[in-house]
Design a protein around this motif. Sequence first.
Motif, mmCIF file in Angstrom:
data_model
loop_
_atom_site.group_PDB
_atom_site.id
_atom_site.type_symbol
_atom_site.label_atom_id
_atom_site.label_comp_id
_atom_site.label_asym_id
_atom_site.label_seq_id
_atom_site.Cartn_x
_atom_site.Cartn_y
_atom_site.Cartn_z
ATOM 1 N N LEU A 67 0.817 -1.212 0.000
ATOM 2 C CA LEU A 67 0.000 0.000 0.000
ATOM 3 C C LEU A 67 0.851 1.262 0.000
ATOM 4 C CD1 LEU A 67 -2.831 -0.783 2.574
ATOM 5 C CD2 LEU A 67 -2.996 -0.708 0.082
ATOM 6 N N ALA A 68 0.515 2.187 -0.892
ATOM 7 C CA ALA A 68 1.183 3.479 -0.929
ATOM 8 C C ALA A 68 0.480 4.477 -0.009
ATOM 9 C CB ALA A 68 1.205 4.031 -2.354
ATOM 10 N N MET A 69 -0.854 4.314 0.142
ATOM 11 C CA MET A 69 -1.631 5.303 0.878
ATOM 12 C C MET A 69 -3.000 4.740 1.242
ATOM 13 S SD MET A 69 -2.574 9.113 -0.537
ATOM 14 C CE MET A 69 -0.847 9.344 -0.945
ATOM 15 N N VAL A 70 -3.566 5.254 2.339
ATOM 16 C CA VAL A 70 -4.920 4.905 2.755
ATOM 17 C C VAL A 70 -5.776 6.166 2.658
ATOM 18 C CG1 VAL A 70 -6.366 4.141 4.678
ATOM 19 C CG2 VAL A 70 -4.145 3.061 4.280
ATOM 20 N N LEU A 71 -6.924 6.034 2.009
ATOM 21 C CA LEU A 71 -7.849 7.148 1.827
ATOM 22 C C LEU A 71 -9.115 6.880 2.631
ATOM 23 C CD1 LEU A 71 -7.471 7.258 -2.048
ATOM 24 C CD2 LEU A 71 -6.351 8.773 -0.421
ATOM 25 N N LEU A 72 -9.533 7.841 3.428
ATOM 26 C CA LEU A 72 -10.734 7.718 4.247
ATOM 27 C C LEU A 72 -11.788 8.704 3.769
ATOM 28 C CD1 LEU A 72 -9.100 7.775 7.803
ATOM 29 C CD2 LEU A 72 -9.828 5.761 6.522
ATOM 30 N N ASP A 73 -13.048 8.267 3.736
ATOM 31 C CA ASP A 73 -14.145 9.165 3.424
ATOM 32 C C ASP A 73 -14.564 9.848 4.726
ATOM 33 O OD1 ASP A 73 -16.208 10.532 2.241
ATOM 34 O OD2 ASP A 73 -17.555 8.812 2.169
ATOM 35 N N GLY A 74 -13.904 10.933 5.054
ATOM 36 C CA GLY A 74 -14.157 11.630 6.312
ATOM 37 C C GLY A 74 -13.355 11.030 7.450
ATOM 38 N N THR A 75 -13.630 11.484 8.660
ATOM 39 C CA THR A 75 -12.865 11.035 9.824
ATOM 40 C C THR A 75 -13.693 10.237 10.818
ATOM 41 O OG1 THR A 75 -13.274 13.146 10.936
ATOM 42 C CG2 THR A 75 -11.214 12.931 9.682
ATOM 43 N N ALA A 76 -14.863 9.789 10.401
ATOM 44 C CA ALA A 76 -15.702 8.998 11.308
ATOM 45 C C ALA A 76 -16.452 7.936 10.517
ATOM 46 C CB ALA A 76 -16.691 9.889 12.054
ATOM 47 N N VAL A 77 -16.771 6.842 11.176
ATOM 48 C CA VAL A 77 -17.630 5.796 10.620
ATOM 49 C C VAL A 77 -18.742 5.529 11.623
ATOM 50 C CG1 VAL A 77 -15.827 4.718 9.223
ATOM 51 C CG2 VAL A 77 -16.196 3.920 11.555
#
Length: 103
Positions: A67-77
């Motif tokens: 993995l080069a990078m982790v992308l999150l859709d916002g900062t909460a789930v």
Amino acid sequence: MKPKSRFLGIDDAPFRFSDETVPVVGVVVQAPSYIEGVLTTIAEVDGRDATERIAAMIAGSRYRAGLAMVLLDGTAVGGFNVIDVDALNREISRPVVTITREK
């Protein structure tokens, strides 16, 4: 980034606030458009376990090393189950980027 870099995009599934848990799904993509794998875990709705669950999901994955990078859709789930981006970065030793669609 190198050609064929791998990225992990993470988001939670639809849920109701009456639910106890919410599925969290990650998709590993080899740039520019090849889906290489799917990772899943669960997190508590309005809980405090998102960072640990996501870190464990990544650590237990065969894709982690590439993995080069982790992308999150916002900062909460799961509502208000906040992901500690700095702690996640330390746990997985990969850059973590949050994406926000609106101001």
